[in-house]
Write a protein that holds these residues in place. Structure first.
Motif: not given
Length: 103
Positions: A29-41, A46-54
């Motif tokens: 959870q911590a790593k995903a929040g730091a590395v992945c969540a900005q683009c994938h949520g 995230s609202s301004d990125a067209p990347f798939p949710p994981l």
């Protein structure tokens, strides 16, 4: 007596080493929040990125995909750079975390 102590110490060491490699949802959870969540949520991108949710994805699929990005057998300039810094343990933690999240 010395042999029994040796065997007990050896088994304790092996168990400790095995648990150190165990998957951790908290670390994921911590790593995903730091590395992945900005683009994938987490649940939604995230609202301004067209990347798939994981969130809710199959952990084995995620592990394979991230390792392919890390090893550059799957091409994406962004993902190759991000995944390139991840260890196998971090990938396992991230995949397990995202797999546990309900979309």
């Amino acid at each position: 007596m010395k042999m029994t102590h040796f065997i007990v110490s050896l088994l304790a060491g092996l168990l400790a080493a095995g648990s150190a490699q165990a998957t951790s949802l908290y670390v994921g959870q911590a790593k995903a929040g730091a590395v992945c969540a900005q683009c994938h949520g987490i649940r939604m991108p995230s609202s301004d990125a067209p990347f798939p949710p994981l969130g809710g994805r199959d952990p084995e699929y995620l592990k394979t995909a991230i390792k392919q990005y890390r090893d550059k057998t799957r091409k994406s300039d962004i993902m190759n750079a991000i995944a390139g810094s991840l260890t196998d343990a971090e990938i396992n933690d991230i995949a397990a975390y995202y797999g546990s999240v309900k979309p």
